[in-house]
Write an enzyme that holds these catalytic residues in place. Structure first.
Site, PDB file in Angstrom:
ATOM      1  N   ILE A 141      -8.349  32.015   2.981  1.00 15.18           N
ATOM      2  CA  ILE A 141      -7.622  33.126   2.378  1.00 15.18           C
ATOM      3  C   ILE A 141      -8.523  33.533   1.211  1.00 15.18           C
ATOM      4  CG2 ILE A 141      -6.240  31.493   1.000  1.00 15.18           C
ATOM      5  CD1 ILE A 141      -3.991  33.508   0.892  1.00 15.18           C
ATOM      6  N   SER A 142      -8.771  34.838   1.038  1.00 16.69           N
ATOM      7  CA  SER A 142      -9.660  35.302  -0.026  1.00 16.69           C
ATOM      8  C   SER A 142      -9.082  34.965  -1.394  1.00 16.69           C
ATOM      9  CB  SER A 142      -9.850  36.826   0.069  1.00 16.69           C
ATOM     10  OG  SER A 142     -10.342  37.164   1.337  1.00 16.69           O
ATOM     11  N   ALA A 143      -9.932  34.961  -2.417  1.00 17.95           N
ATOM     12  CA  ALA A 143      -9.463  34.762  -3.790  1.00 17.95           C
ATOM     13  C   ALA A 143      -8.589  35.956  -4.191  1.00 17.95           C
ATOM     14  CB  ALA A 143     -10.652  34.643  -4.731  1.00 17.95           C
TER      15      ALA A 143
END
Ligand code: SAM
Length: 224
Positions: free
Chosen positions: A60-62
């Site tokens: 999951i992206s930052a």
């Protein structure tokens, strides 16, 4: 400290860093419970500004990247959005909060494509559990081909890194005056995030910043 307090802390941090500036995006980031889109082992890290593993070798992206992409796309109530790379479903929920907020008289819709069946199933479950089931449709398949059934899209976001600036099917499926956000470049040497605007048959590219995403794998992406 409960999750809501932690979420407020994260949003304050992103606002201080001027990554979050738009009231609508701030509101969406305050509302969507990121911890409910994570595997059990990662929940306690949900409100740290960092990418996290979600299984199948994916992330999951930052949160700062979610925020930046939502701001760049200027998502507005009523729009039809296509996301390539559902992952956990969190970014799709953020988009839904922006284009189809609860009680909207003109709700938009988010179509999101994931190539890993298992991730797609988990994301779909999280979206339903958090109340975004009606605003988001999860599609299993190769997102580099887009989803012509619902084209054209007002906005397209790609959350895995493309070897080419834009897979041609996505260019075709973006409506005139539409905006697309995509990381592109090499897996070894890093990538840049681009904002692409469609004006008639022309495309304008704007390089935003250096980034690092997992590869976009598919017919118009990297080979498996
Ligand atoms: N947006 C996601 C979220 O909120 O959790 C994070 C996306 S993760 C950085 C990138 C995702 O893109 C991975 O789940 C990966 O399996 C998916 N992906 C890579 N190539 C794809 C393709 N051709 N079509 C659909 N999904 C793809």
């Amino acid at each position: 400290m409960d999750y809501e307090e932690k979420r407020i802390g994260l949003v304050e941090n992103l606002t201080k860093r001027a990554i979050l500036t738009k009231p609508s995006v701030i509101k969406a980031m305050l509302k969507v419970p990121r911890h409910e889109f994570l595997p059990k082992g990662a929940i306690e890290s949900a409100y740290i500004d960092s990418p996290l593993s979600i299984g199948m070798g994916q992330t999951i992206s930052a949160p700062h990247m979610n925020a930046m992409m939502c701001e760049l796309l200027d998502l507005t109530e009523g729009e039809k959005v296509l996301e390539i790379g559902t992952g956990s479903g969190y970014h799709a929920a953020l988009c839904a909060e922006l284009v189809a907020p609860k009680h909207s008289k003109n709700p938009g819709h988010v179509y999101t494509i994931e190539r890993h069946q298992e991730l797609a199933n988990e994301a779909e479950e999280s979206l339903i559990n958090t109340g975004y089931g009606d605003a988001v449709t999860v599609i299993r398949g190769d997102g580099t081909l887009g989803y012509p059934e619902e084209a054209p899209y007002d906005k397209i976001l790609v959350t895995a890194s493309s070897p080419k600036k834009v897979p041609p099917p996505l260019k075709e499926q973006l409506r005139d005056q539409g905006i697309l956000c995509i990381p592109a470049g090499s897996i070894e040497w890093g990538q840049d995030l681009y904002i692409v605007s469609k004006i008639g048959k022309k495309f304008e590219y704007k390089k935003i910043t250096g980034v690092r995403f997992v590869p976009l794998i598919g017919e118009w992406g990297f080979p498996e």
